[in-house]
Design an enzyme around this catalytic site. Structure first.
Site, PDB file in Angstrom:
ATOM      1  N   ASP A 156       0.799  -1.221   0.000  1.00 15.59           N
ATOM      2  CA  ASP A 156       0.000   0.000   0.000  1.00 15.59           C
ATOM      3  C   ASP A 156       0.833   1.273   0.000  1.00 15.59           C
ATOM      4  O   ASP A 156       0.509   2.252   0.663  1.00 15.59           O
ATOM      5  CB  ASP A 156      -0.972   0.017   1.205  1.00 15.59           C
ATOM      6  CG  ASP A 156      -1.828  -1.220   1.234  1.00 15.59           C
ATOM      7  OD1 ASP A 156      -2.343  -1.584   0.161  1.00 15.59           O
ATOM      8  OD2 ASP A 156      -1.972  -1.833   2.293  1.00 15.59           O
ATOM      9  N   LYS A 213       2.266   1.710  -5.359  1.00 12.51           N
ATOM     10  CA  LYS A 213       2.835   1.070  -6.563  1.00 12.51           C
ATOM     11  C   LYS A 213       1.934   1.310  -7.767  1.00 12.51           C
ATOM     12  O   LYS A 213       2.420   1.521  -8.865  1.00 12.51           O
ATOM     13  CB  LYS A 213       2.949  -0.450  -6.360  1.00 12.51           C
ATOM     14  CG  LYS A 213       4.175  -0.889  -5.613  1.00 12.51           C
ATOM     15  CD  LYS A 213       4.294  -2.402  -5.616  1.00 12.51           C
ATOM     16  CE  LYS A 213       3.099  -3.109  -5.041  1.00 12.51           C
ATOM     17  NZ  LYS A 213       2.916  -3.018  -3.590  1.00 12.51           N
ATOM     18  N   GLY A 265      -4.392  -4.721  -4.012  1.00 15.63           N
ATOM     19  CA  GLY A 265      -5.366  -3.732  -4.435  1.00 15.63           C
ATOM     20  C   GLY A 265      -4.598  -2.534  -4.963  1.00 15.63           C
ATOM     21  O   GLY A 265      -3.863  -1.898  -4.225  1.00 15.63           O
ATOM     22  N   HIS A 266      -4.706  -2.279  -6.246  1.00 17.70           N
ATOM     23  CA  HIS A 266      -3.976  -1.159  -6.846  1.00 17.70           C
ATOM     24  C   HIS A 266      -4.963  -0.062  -7.199  1.00 17.70           C
ATOM     25  O   HIS A 266      -5.922  -0.305  -7.916  1.00 17.70           O
ATOM     26  CB  HIS A 266      -3.250  -1.593  -8.110  1.00 17.70           C
ATOM     27  CG  HIS A 266      -2.355  -2.761  -7.900  1.00 17.70           C
ATOM     28  ND1 HIS A 266      -1.193  -2.674  -7.169  1.00 17.70           N
ATOM     29  CD2 HIS A 266      -2.461  -4.039  -8.296  1.00 17.70           C
ATOM     30  CE1 HIS A 266      -0.619  -3.857  -7.139  1.00 17.70           C
ATOM     31  NE2 HIS A 266      -1.370  -4.705  -7.809  1.00 17.70           N
ATOM     32  N   GLN A 300       2.062  -6.543  -2.963  1.00 18.26           N
ATOM     33  CA  GLN A 300       2.316  -6.464  -1.512  1.00 18.26           C
ATOM     34  C   GLN A 300       3.655  -5.767  -1.261  1.00 18.26           C
ATOM     35  O   GLN A 300       3.970  -4.848  -1.992  1.00 18.26           O
ATOM     36  CB  GLN A 300       2.269  -7.857  -0.862  1.00 18.26           C
ATOM     37  CG  GLN A 300       0.871  -8.428  -0.704  1.00 18.26           C
ATOM     38  CD  GLN A 300       0.314  -9.016  -1.980  1.00 18.26           C
ATOM     39  OE1 GLN A 300       1.012  -9.709  -2.688  1.00 18.26           O
ATOM     40  NE2 GLN A 300      -0.925  -8.745  -2.276  1.00 18.26           N
TER      41      GLN A 300
HETATM   42  P1  IMP Z   1      -3.117 -12.766   2.582  1.00 19.81           P
HETATM   43  O1  IMP Z   1      -2.174 -12.294   1.547  1.00 19.81           O
HETATM   44  O2  IMP Z   1      -4.556 -12.476   2.257  1.00 19.81           O
HETATM   45  O3  IMP Z   1      -2.890 -14.189   2.978  1.00 19.81           O
HETATM   46  O4  IMP Z   1      -2.851 -11.904   3.915  1.00 19.81           O
HETATM   47  C1  IMP Z   1      -1.655 -12.045   4.669  1.00 19.81           C
HETATM   48  C2  IMP Z   1      -1.214 -10.710   5.239  1.00 19.81           C
HETATM   49  O5  IMP Z   1      -0.790  -9.860   4.187  1.00 19.81           O
HETATM   50  C3  IMP Z   1      -2.312  -9.935   5.976  1.00 19.81           C
HETATM   51  O6  IMP Z   1      -1.717  -9.216   7.026  1.00 19.81           O
HETATM   52  C4  IMP Z   1      -2.828  -8.972   4.923  1.00 19.81           C
HETATM   53  O7  IMP Z   1      -3.394  -7.827   5.494  1.00 19.81           O
HETATM   54  C5  IMP Z   1      -1.540  -8.641   4.199  1.00 19.81           C
HETATM   55  N1  IMP Z   1      -1.751  -8.247   2.795  1.00 19.81           N
HETATM   56  C6  IMP Z   1      -2.012  -9.053   1.742  1.00 19.81           C
HETATM   57  N2  IMP Z   1      -2.117  -8.337   0.616  1.00 19.81           N
HETATM   58  C7  IMP Z   1      -1.908  -7.057   0.948  1.00 19.81           C
HETATM   59  C8  IMP Z   1      -1.846  -5.835   0.192  1.00 19.81           C
HETATM   60  O8  IMP Z   1      -1.991  -5.804  -1.035  1.00 19.81           O
HETATM   61  N3  IMP Z   1      -1.592  -4.711   0.905  1.00 19.81           N
HETATM   62  C9  IMP Z   1      -1.392  -4.717   2.246  1.00 19.81           C
HETATM   63  N4  IMP Z   1      -1.418  -5.825   2.992  1.00 19.81           N
HETATM   64  C10 IMP Z   1      -1.678  -6.993   2.342  1.00 19.81           C
HETATM   65 MG    MG Z   2      -2.711  -2.090  -2.038  1.00 18.36          MG
END
Ligand code: IMP
Ligand code: MG
Length: 489
Positions: free
Chosen positions: A21, A24, A48-49, A251
């Protein structure tokens, strides 16, 4: 695009040095103008972009952020290292279509792994029953990657071959149902009513999963995606050195399964190595890797240690509370200043100022000060230059704090050959959560921030300080979401 940093560059990668976040989306969009090919290599619909084009905001989870350049013939790739929920792609394509935006050059790796309904169920069951909650996005990411390593996964290519799809699906479901029979059936039924699980369509009271419904949906997905499915690894290998390639990280480094703050991480490798591998390349084939970070604060979504978090545990607990979102915070707290003397409230103020609510989940992002020990750690893995974003978020802030080192305040802890003791100073973070949770930040304050933010010269003093502390040059500053709110150094 005439950027000094792009001279002689053919393959550029943008990765996040924090917990995701960091903006990017904006920079992939920014560099997409230069690129011929834009490719994602890791993660899935957990990402999420957010991209703003002509005042219109688009949020994508799976489709690369370069998709808005499709009309210029640019190729967007979802690479082999990703996990793909085809239903999400179809939703995103529908948004593009209704906005009159083409996607003729979107390509999806035939080797990417599928996210299936059972993965989303497993993800959510674990989050609501296990004591080791991660705070995942609930998109099935962990279970999908687990199946890959467990050699039980289905690939995108399986969508094109209905018979082998069914056989593999059955084997996979048998494996999951065994475990799910140990869980309260009502919990599972409730989870399966979720819109990401087609609102109950996949539920079966007897077998847990309605295999026929899953097969029907995924067959339809295959029919729609068929023209986009190909060997994207081969496509990229052929293009390396000849065309401009932009690799889009997902991420952030601190969420990497291999380098992040384990176990509070995602299930893919978000580093440059993971990204390159996820598109079928070696990181040696990447000419320039830029690391992106928010300045001068940080955010984190989900559980896990966050040494510089404003308000500490109170903030973590509040942000992890179900139902907390921007509307509720505004109702409860009104608009809070970024200068609020109470750290918990100041954290909310920063969140409101920076619009730090999840693009995927709407969850409030935990906020804290920029952490140099974590940044020094993150940039070691191939980062050559820095992009500093969201410099506008702290507008009006009187004092900013930079965490320059930690004091370890936990019990004696054996870290490989080294024993950590209370009072030890740490200047390059150790990503182990056991250690990080006991790290107390040591801050340097910049009391004249308000003046600095308004005077480029003063601002550069703080940025120079950061460059020296981290040992990497800042190459671009971002002072707002729009493309023209970008300063190239
Ligand atoms: P998962 O990727 O859904 O398994 O989540 C694992 C961890 O990564 C959690 O703490 C999520 O909040 C975090 N996470 C996954 N994708 C994102 C992202 O795109 N932005 C911020 N945090 C993320
Ligand atoms: Mg994001």
């Amino acid at each position: 695009m005439q950027l000094q940093c792009l001279a002689n560059i053919r393959t550029l990668a943008i990765v996040c040095t924090q917990w995701g976040d960091t903006g990017k989306g904006k920079f992939v969009d920014y560099f997409a103008e230069w690129a011929d090919i834009i490719a994602r290599g890791t993660g899935g619909a957990n990402a999420g972009h957010t991209i703003v084009l002509n005042g219109q905001q688009y949020i994508f989870h799976l489709v690369p952020s370069g998709i808005l350049y499709d009309n210029q013939g640019k190729v967007n790739i979802i690479g082999s290292g990703t996990v793909i929920d085809p239903g999400v792609i179809l939703q995103e394509l529908a948004i593009l279509q209704s906005s009159g935006l083409p996607f003729n050059h979107l390509r999806i790796s035939r080797n990417a792994k599928l996210v299936l309904p059972q993965h989303i169920v497993m993800d959510r069951v674990r989050e609501c029953t296990a004591d080791g909650k991660i705070g995942t996005t609930g998109r099935g990411i962990g279970p999908a990657y687990t199946d890959h390593y467990d050699r039980l996964a289905l690939t995108v290519n399986d969508l094109l071959n209905p018979d082998s799809f069914v056989a593999k699906l059955r084997r996979n479901l048998r494996d999951k149902v065994q475990f799910l029979r140990t869980i309260d059936p009502e919990t599972i039924r409730e989870i399966m009513q979720h819109e990401h699980l087609c609102s109950g369509t996949f539920y079966d009271a007897h077998d847990i999963f309605n295999e026929g419904a899953i097969v029907a949906y995924y067959r339809a997905y295959g029919d729609t995606l068929r023209p986009m499915i190909c060997d994207t690894d081969a496509l990229l290998r052929a293009a390396v050195g000849k065309q401009n390639i932009l690799l889009e990280g997902a991420q952030g480094h601190l969420l990497s399964i291999d380098y992040g703050t384990y176990p509070f991480v995602t299930s893919s490798d978000c580093s440059i190595q993971g990204l390159a591998k996820g598109v079928g390349l070696s990181e040696k084939q990447v000419d320039l890797t830029l690391g992106i970070l928010k300045a001068f604060f940080m955010t984190r979504v989900g559980e896990g240690p966050f040494p510089t978090e404003c308000g500490g545990m109170a903030s973590a607990t509040w942000c992890g509370t179900k139902g907390v979102n921007r509307t509720l915070e505004l109702e409860k707290f009104g608009s809070i200043s970024v200068n609020d003397p109470d750290p918990f409230r100041q954290g909310i103020g920063i969140r409101m100022a920076g619009h730090e609510y999840g693009a995927t989940t709407g969850r409030p992002r935990r906020t804290g000060w920029l952490d140099l020990p974590l940044l020094r750690y993150a940039v070691q893995t191939g980062i050559q230059g820095l992009i500093l974003t969201k410099l506008d978020s702290l507008d009006g802030c009187e004092v900013i704090k930079l965490c320059t080192a930690y004091e370890y305040q936990g019990p004696d802890y054996q870290l490989g050959e080294r024993t950590l003791r209370r009072g030890d100073c740490i200047d390059v973070a150790v990503p182990h959560s056991d250690v990080l949770q006991h790290c107390q930040p040591i801050y340097r304050e910049f009391p004249d921030w308000l003046a600095a933010a308004e005077q480029p010269h003063e601002l550069m003093t703080v940025i120079k300080y950061l460059e020296v502390e981290v040992g990497k040059p800042a190459v671009i500053l971002s002072v707002g979401p729009d493309r023209d709110q970008t300063i190239v150094l």
